[in-house]
Motif scaffolding. Structure first.
Motif, PDB file in Angstrom:
ATOM      1  N   LEU A 559      -8.053 -32.443 -98.613  1.00  0.00           N
ATOM      2  CA  LEU A 559      -7.294 -33.423 -97.831  1.00  0.00           C
ATOM      3  C   LEU A 559      -5.804 -33.087 -97.877  1.00  0.00           C
ATOM      4  N   GLY A 560      -5.322 -32.639 -99.038  1.00  0.00           N
ATOM      5  CA  GLY A 560      -3.926 -32.231 -99.145  1.00  0.00           C
ATOM      6  C   GLY A 560      -3.598 -31.119 -98.165  1.00  0.00           C
ATOM      7  N   THR A 561      -4.525 -30.195 -97.947  1.00  0.00           N
ATOM      8  CA  THR A 561      -4.312 -29.120 -96.980  1.00  0.00           C
ATOM      9  C   THR A 561      -4.176 -29.680 -95.571  1.00  0.00           C
ATOM     10  N   LEU A 562      -5.024 -30.642 -95.238  1.00  0.00           N
ATOM     11  CA  LEU A 562      -4.958 -31.266 -93.912  1.00  0.00           C
ATOM     12  C   LEU A 562      -3.631 -31.994 -93.719  1.00  0.00           C
ATOM     13  N   LEU A 563      -3.178 -32.708 -94.755  1.00  0.00           N
ATOM     14  CA  LEU A 563      -1.906 -33.421 -94.658  1.00  0.00           C
ATOM     15  C   LEU A 563      -0.731 -32.447 -94.570  1.00  0.00           C
ATOM     16  N   TYR A 564      -0.831 -31.331 -95.284  1.00  0.00           N
ATOM     17  CA  TYR A 564       0.198 -30.295 -95.176  1.00  0.00           C
ATOM     18  C   TYR A 564       0.307 -29.801 -93.733  1.00  0.00           C
ATOM     19  N   GLN A 577       4.073 -38.449 -77.342  1.00  0.00           N
ATOM     20  CA  GLN A 577       4.310 -39.606 -76.480  1.00  0.00           C
ATOM     21  C   GLN A 577       5.778 -39.767 -76.116  1.00  0.00           C
ATOM     22  N   TYR A 578       6.667 -39.336 -77.012  1.00  0.00           N
ATOM     23  CA  TYR A 578       8.102 -39.542 -76.777  1.00  0.00           C
ATOM     24  C   TYR A 578       8.876 -38.230 -76.669  1.00  0.00           C
ATOM     25  N   ALA A 579       8.179 -37.099 -76.798  1.00  0.00           N
ATOM     26  CA  ALA A 579       8.796 -35.782 -76.639  1.00  0.00           C
ATOM     27  C   ALA A 579       9.998 -35.585 -77.557  1.00  0.00           C
ATOM     28  N   LEU A 580       9.907 -36.126 -78.766  1.00  0.00           N
ATOM     29  CA  LEU A 580      10.989 -35.977 -79.737  1.00  0.00           C
ATOM     30  C   LEU A 580      10.679 -34.845 -80.700  1.00  0.00           C
ATOM     31  N   ARG A 581      11.689 -34.084 -81.053  1.00  0.00           N
ATOM     32  CA  ARG A 581      11.575 -33.118 -82.131  1.00  0.00           C
ATOM     33  C   ARG A 581      12.059 -33.793 -83.392  1.00  0.00           C
ATOM     34  N   LEU A 582      11.190 -33.837 -84.371  1.00  0.00           N
ATOM     35  CA  LEU A 582      11.463 -34.637 -85.562  1.00  0.00           C
ATOM     36  C   LEU A 582      11.647 -33.761 -86.789  1.00  0.00           C
ATOM     37  N   ASP A 583      12.402 -34.286 -87.719  1.00  0.00           N
ATOM     38  CA  ASP A 583      12.546 -33.670 -89.034  1.00  0.00           C
ATOM     39  C   ASP A 583      12.134 -34.741 -90.036  1.00  0.00           C
ATOM     40  N   VAL A 584      10.883 -34.729 -90.451  1.00  0.00           N
ATOM     41  CA  VAL A 584      10.346 -35.812 -91.270  1.00  0.00           C
ATOM     42  C   VAL A 584       9.987 -35.301 -92.652  1.00  0.00           C
ATOM     43  N   THR A 585       9.998 -36.199 -93.603  1.00  0.00           N
ATOM     44  CA  THR A 585       9.571 -35.876 -94.960  1.00  0.00           C
ATOM     45  C   THR A 585       8.068 -36.103 -95.082  1.00  0.00           C
ATOM     46  N   TYR A 586       7.492 -35.574 -96.145  1.00  0.00           N
ATOM     47  CA  TYR A 586       6.067 -35.775 -96.362  1.00  0.00           C
ATOM     48  C   TYR A 586       5.751 -37.251 -96.562  1.00  0.00           C
ATOM     49  N   TYR A 587       6.641 -37.973 -97.238  1.00  0.00           N
ATOM     50  CA  TYR A 587       6.387 -39.387 -97.449  1.00  0.00           C
ATOM     51  C   TYR A 587       6.352 -40.151 -96.128  1.00  0.00           C
ATOM     52  N   GLU A 588       7.149 -39.725 -95.161  1.00  0.00           N
ATOM     53  CA  GLU A 588       7.100 -40.381 -93.851  1.00  0.00           C
ATOM     54  C   GLU A 588       5.765 -40.119 -93.165  1.00  0.00           C
ATOM     55  N   VAL A 589       5.197 -38.949 -93.389  1.00  0.00           N
ATOM     56  CA  VAL A 589       3.871 -38.665 -92.834  1.00  0.00           C
ATOM     57  C   VAL A 589       2.834 -39.605 -93.449  1.00  0.00           C
ATOM     58  N   LEU A 590       2.898 -39.767 -94.775  1.00  0.00           N
ATOM     59  CA  LEU A 590       1.973 -40.691 -95.435  1.00  0.00           C
ATOM     60  C   LEU A 590       2.159 -42.110 -94.915  1.00  0.00           C
ATOM     61  N   LEU A 591       3.413 -42.532 -94.759  1.00  0.00           N
ATOM     62  CA  LEU A 591       3.681 -43.863 -94.210  1.00  0.00           C
ATOM     63  C   LEU A 591       3.111 -43.993 -92.805  1.00  0.00           C
ATOM     64  N   GLY A 592       3.236 -42.922 -92.029  1.00  0.00           N
ATOM     65  CA  GLY A 592       2.679 -42.944 -90.683  1.00  0.00           C
ATOM     66  C   GLY A 592       1.173 -43.095 -90.687  1.00  0.00           C
ATOM     67  N   VAL A 593       0.498 -42.424 -91.625  1.00  0.00           N
ATOM     68  CA  VAL A 593      -0.963 -42.542 -91.734  1.00  0.00           C
ATOM     69  C   VAL A 593      -1.350 -43.985 -92.042  1.00  0.00           C
ATOM     70  N   VAL A 594      -0.661 -44.578 -93.003  1.00  0.00           N
ATOM     71  CA  VAL A 594      -0.991 -45.937 -93.430  1.00  0.00           C
ATOM     72  C   VAL A 594      -0.650 -46.944 -92.330  1.00  0.00           C
ATOM     73  N   ASP A 595       0.570 -46.841 -91.790  1.00  0.00           N
ATOM     74  CA  ASP A 595       1.063 -47.863 -90.862  1.00  0.00           C
ATOM     75  C   ASP A 595       0.384 -47.790 -89.498  1.00  0.00           C
ATOM     76  N   SER A 596      -0.179 -46.639 -89.157  1.00  0.00           N
ATOM     77  CA  SER A 596      -0.877 -46.527 -87.875  1.00  0.00           C
ATOM     78  C   SER A 596      -2.352 -46.905 -88.007  1.00  0.00           C
ATOM     79  N   THR A 597      -2.783 -47.211 -89.229  1.00  0.00           N
ATOM     80  CA  THR A 597      -4.204 -47.520 -89.468  1.00  0.00           C
ATOM     81  C   THR A 597      -4.435 -48.979 -89.807  1.00  0.00           C
ATOM     82  N   PHE A 598      -3.620 -49.521 -90.715  1.00  0.00           N
ATOM     83  CA  PHE A 598      -3.805 -50.894 -91.159  1.00  0.00           C
ATOM     84  C   PHE A 598      -2.916 -51.849 -90.359  1.00  0.00           C
TER      85      PHE A 598
END
Length: 605
Positions: A559-564, A577-598
């Motif tokens: 799962l860590g490989t998939l998240l990487y 959806q918004y055509a933005l180029r982002l510079d995100v941290t890994y923690y923001e990815v985790l937050l995105g997983v949680v916040d887009s699910t629950f």
């Protein structure tokens, strides 16, 4: 700072445009982004998928999140209009006049989106239009809009007045709308109208652009994007990818299906956010999200513990193939990609069951730490704009590794995207040479061991440490077609990387006639991106667990490989959806997983 044309094109359909003479209902814009190549580097890649958007949208929050797109669409429409017009630059008065007139043109459509009309409202249309202009201009007092209309007689006349209304007239109109619950309706309609005017390419007065958050540069600059838009883009990225790649992660369950796979993954992501074990995730998520959405700790643990090694490997192999399809559609395989193959050792801290062959645990493996654990074969891309993990698999012994590499590299071969393959010295063997030839033809290098024997050792020993040497057709491992050997001195500043070795030697089928041999050494340096991936996978991306079940740990490693990969993608392609180029941290990815699910609870800030 430089501008970079991205590969993303927006196709736009705008119902508001029917009311604006100069506007196009259907338009296209190739988005441009602002980026610093020195700071952004590989994030400036132009990968991304074209997007299609329509206006109106029912959700006002979504309208606001599209502000940067509205400005880009408007810039394109204004540029197109300018190329066919002889009009000069407008002054402040003319800008205001054109803006007001266009606002009035689209007022009916804006009200209809809010499910009302001038006829449905309890006051005369001219008073409604005045309040709409008040909201559109974002002025601090009703007196300001009265003075504005007094200065613009033609707009006053068009609204339906003989002279500008009084301050008390505007005040009564606003109060009447408030009394019947339509004051917010007019505010929303005014905002919709302002955005429609922007998209049409009509220049906004400066104060209007500021009031409605449309004062963003016509070149997209991530630093100036509203935080909520950025968060929405991350959530959208996560959903887009996970909805595609998680389908094979079924847990092979015929029962215990109360919660979706996405919910299970989100609970694990929440655990990673709080640096806790798997059991910490559901409890932490319950502070912010509806508990009915969240699987229990026991549910998550039971599903993970119920898997076996083969189930885990099969599911994640299929998930990775789906991920490669996703990035392939974004253009990442439109060119050849260099590949790194490397092993890694993961220490096992549970009960010693290394005598069980099904566990794949190894005791004191050669060139690994003491104790016992797992050895994995990993394959990853080394190009800076595409540092994805292609595959990972557990190896019971060395004889499995070369066939594994061949199998793990096959998806890139099938996409006709194999560049140069780089393999570290742990796989200095004839089977590894055969695997490379099957995948990369002659475009491969394998680092030779320092303690090599036979002709390889003789050539290395005979080469002065400060000189390079190429030797064709060296005998190696009984291969019927002998490979070549290239020896290269290691610069002093890099010797620490290679355990103070003064020179490196490589087996390859390449020759000086096919490439600059010094390039072999230079491109091999990029293989260190594989080391970075492995280090991040083991120490950052794999969620923690205290479980004694080695299959639970194995699942989390995959799962860590998939998240990487998800994190790597978000930072290397424009959001879908918004055509933005982002510079995100890994923690923001985790937050995105949680916040887009629950589902967030109502009282959560």
């Amino acid at each position: 700072m430089q501008q970079n044309n991205s590969a993303v094109r927006v196709t736009h359909c705008d119902a508001f445009a029917e009311q604006i003479t100069s506007a196009k209902k259907h338009s296209h814009v190739d988005l441009t982004h602002k980026w610093n190549p020195d700071a952004d580097g590989d994030r400036a890649a132009s990968h991304g998928s074209n997007i299609e958007i329509e206006h109106p949208v029912t959700d006002m929050a979504e309208l606001q999140r599209r502000a940067h797109l509205a400005v880009q669409i408007g810039r394109e429409n204004r540029t197109s209009a300018a190329s066919t017009s002889c009009e000069g630059q407008q002054g402040t008065y003319e800008i205001a006049k054109t803006f007001d007139a266009t606002m009035l043109d689209v007022a009916d459509v804006a009200l209809s989106v809010e499910e009302t009309s001038f006829a449905d409202l309890p006051i005369k249309p001219r008073h409604v239009k005045t309040v709409m202009l008040l909201d559109a201009w974002g002025v601090n007092s009703r007196r300001e809009i009265v003075e504005h209309l007094d200065d613009h007689e033609d707009i006053t006349t068009r609204i339906g007045y003989d002279t500008a209304p009084s301050n008390s007239t505007v005040a009564r109109a606003a109060k009447s709308l408030e009394a019947v619950g339509h004051r917010d309706t007019i505010r929303a309609a005014a905002t919709r109208s302002v955005h429609a005017v922007t998209r049409a390419g009509i220049q906004l007065p400066d104060s209007v652009a500021v009031a409605h958050g449309l004062d963003v540069p016509p070149i997209i600059d991530e630093a100036l994007i509203e935080p909520e838009t950025r968060r929405a883009a991350i959530r959208n990225w996560v959903s887009t990818v996970l909805d595609e790649v998680l389908a094979p992660i079924t847990f092979d369950r015929a029962e215990n299906t109360q919660f979706s796979v996405r919910a299970i993954i989100a609970a694990i992501a929440q655990a990673a956010l709080v640096n806790g074990g798997v059991r910490a995730g559901p409890a932490a998520a319950a502070w912010y999200y509806d508990e009915s959405d969240i699987p229990t700790a026991g549910h998550v643990s039971a599903l993970l513990a119920g898997l076996n090694r083969d189930d885990i490997g099969r599911m994640f192999t299929l998930a990775t193939e789906r991920f490669l399809d996703v990035i392939g559609e974004l253009g990442f395989f439109d060119e050849e990609r260099d590949i790194a193959c490397d092993p890694t050792w993961v220490t096992w801290w549970g009960e010693d069951d290394s005598d069980d062959p099904d566990s794949k645990l190894l005791r004191n493996p050669e060139e690994c730490e003491s104790g016992y654990g797992w050895c994995f074969s990993t394959v990853s891309l080394t190009d800076s704009d595409a540092r994805f993990a292609v595959g990972i698999d557990i190896a019971g012994d060395k004889t499995e590794r070369s066939p594994q590499f061949r199998r793990l590299m096959r998806p890139i071969k099938q996409r006709d995207s194999v560049g140069r393959v780089h393999i570290d010295r742990e796989f200095f063997s004839a089977p590894a040479v055969r695997a490379c030839r099957a995948i990369a033809d002659d475009n491969w290098v394998i680092r030779a061991k320092q303690l090599s024997k036979g002709e390889v050792a003789e050539v290395i020993e005979a080469t002065p440490v400060d000189e390079s040497r190429f030797q064709s057709n060296v005998e190696f491992g009984g291969l019927s077609v002998a490979p070549n050997l290239y020896v290269h001195p290691v610069p002093e500043n890099l010797q620490n990387r290679y355990q103070m070795s003064p020179q490196l030697a490589f087996l390859t089928d390449l020759s000086p006639a096919e490439c600059d041999m010094a390039d072999l050494f230079e491109t091999y340096q990029y293989r260190w991106s594989a080391e970075t991936f492995i280090r991040q996978l083991k120490h950052e991306y794999t969620p923690n667990t205290q479980s004694p079940n080695h299959n639970t740990r194995l699942f989390l490693f995959h799962l860590g490989t998939l998240l990487y990969n998800l994190h790597t993608l978000i930072n290397r392609a424009a959001s879908p959806q918004y055509a933005l180029r982002l510079d995100v941290t890994y923690y923001e990815v985790l937050l995105g997983v949680v916040d887009s699910t629950f589902t967030r609870t109502g009282d959560t800030p």
